[in-house]
Design a protein around this motif. Structure first.
Motif, PDB file in Angstrom:
ATOM      1  N   ALA A  74      19.831   4.279  43.943  1.00 29.85           N
ATOM      2  CA  ALA A  74      20.690   4.760  42.862  1.00 29.85           C
ATOM      3  C   ALA A  74      22.118   4.904  43.367  1.00 29.85           C
ATOM      4  CB  ALA A  74      20.197   6.099  42.342  1.00 29.85           C
ATOM      5  N   LEU A  75      23.031   5.030  42.433  1.00 25.78           N
ATOM      6  CA  LEU A  75      24.428   5.306  42.753  1.00 25.78           C
ATOM      7  C   LEU A  75      24.772   6.704  42.278  1.00 25.78           C
ATOM      8  CD1 LEU A  75      26.173   1.957  41.816  1.00 25.78           C
ATOM      9  CD2 LEU A  75      25.621   2.801  44.082  1.00 25.78           C
ATOM     10  N   ILE A  76      25.620   7.377  43.049  1.00 24.55           N
ATOM     11  CA  ILE A  76      26.063   8.719  42.697  1.00 24.55           C
ATOM     12  C   ILE A  76      27.555   8.646  42.446  1.00 24.55           C
ATOM     13  CG2 ILE A  76      26.201  11.125  43.426  1.00 24.55           C
ATOM     14  CD1 ILE A  76      23.872  10.490  45.359  1.00 24.55           C
ATOM     15  N   ARG A  77      27.965   8.906  41.209  1.00 22.04           N
ATOM     16  CA  ARG A  77      29.376   8.789  40.829  1.00 22.04           C
ATOM     17  C   ARG A  77      30.005  10.124  40.442  1.00 22.04           C
ATOM     18  NH1 ARG A  77      27.258   3.996  38.087  1.00 22.04           N
ATOM     19  NH2 ARG A  77      28.002   2.182  39.215  1.00 22.04           N
TER      20      ARG A  77
ATOM     21  N   LEU B 120      33.517  11.573  41.584  1.00 19.37           N
ATOM     22  CA  LEU B 120      33.737  11.427  43.014  1.00 19.37           C
ATOM     23  C   LEU B 120      34.840  10.398  43.262  1.00 19.37           C
ATOM     24  CD1 LEU B 120      30.044  11.329  44.256  1.00 19.37           C
ATOM     25  CD2 LEU B 120      31.658  13.202  44.516  1.00 19.37           C
ATOM     26  N   GLU B 121      35.626  10.584  44.318  1.00 20.80           N
ATOM     27  CA  GLU B 121      36.669   9.608  44.646  1.00 20.80           C
ATOM     28  C   GLU B 121      36.046   8.249  44.931  1.00 20.80           C
ATOM     29  OE1 GLU B 121      39.523  10.623  47.641  1.00 20.80           O
ATOM     30  OE2 GLU B 121      39.627  12.691  46.936  1.00 20.80           O
TER      31      GLU B 121
END
Length: 131
Positions: A107-110, A65-66
């Motif tokens: 959480a993080l979404i990358r 993802l940007e």
């Protein structure tokens, strides 16, 4: 349509990926599809994602993802605290009330898995026994 889902993360930190489908996903019965089984997600040995929905197959690709997304949980906060103030010989009790909202980052979404081609039908080939 974007569908977030959880995968095994490194170092105990939850990592999520977005599954992105170009177009619409419709049910034959026109019922709501939230929390329903949609299909199977597999990966080839080369790491290419494959999505199987019914008798159709789609090939996708994993992209960064940007800007990463944060998966957050909204929590109401309401705490009453009593504080003692000592001013010379006088002691005063004050009650401070703080009400508001706090957001906990779950959480993080990358990354995302993108499926942008049309689904292809899965055709079973039957072999005939020749005697």
């Amino acid at each position: 349509m974007q569908i977030p889902f959880r995968i095994a993360g490194k170092e105990g930190v939850p990592e999520w990926i977005i599954l992105e489908l170009q177009g619409d996903l419709e049910s034959r019965t026109q019922e709501e599809m939230a929390s329903k089984f949609i299909g199977d997600l597999h990966f080839t040995k080369e790491g290419i994602p494959i999505l199987i929905i019914g008798h159709h197959i789609m090939y996708g690709k994993v992209q960064d993802l940007e800007k990463p997304y944060a998966l957050m949980h909204k929590k109401k906060r309401n705490t009453d605290t009593k504080e003692m103030e000592v001013d010379g010989t006088e002691t005063q009790e004050t009650t401070a009330s703080t009400a508001g909202v706090e957001y906990l980052i779950k959480a993080l979404i990358r990354k995302k898995i993108l499926f942008k081609s049309r689904p292809k039908p899965i055709i079973a080939v039957q072999t005939a026994n020749v005697s």
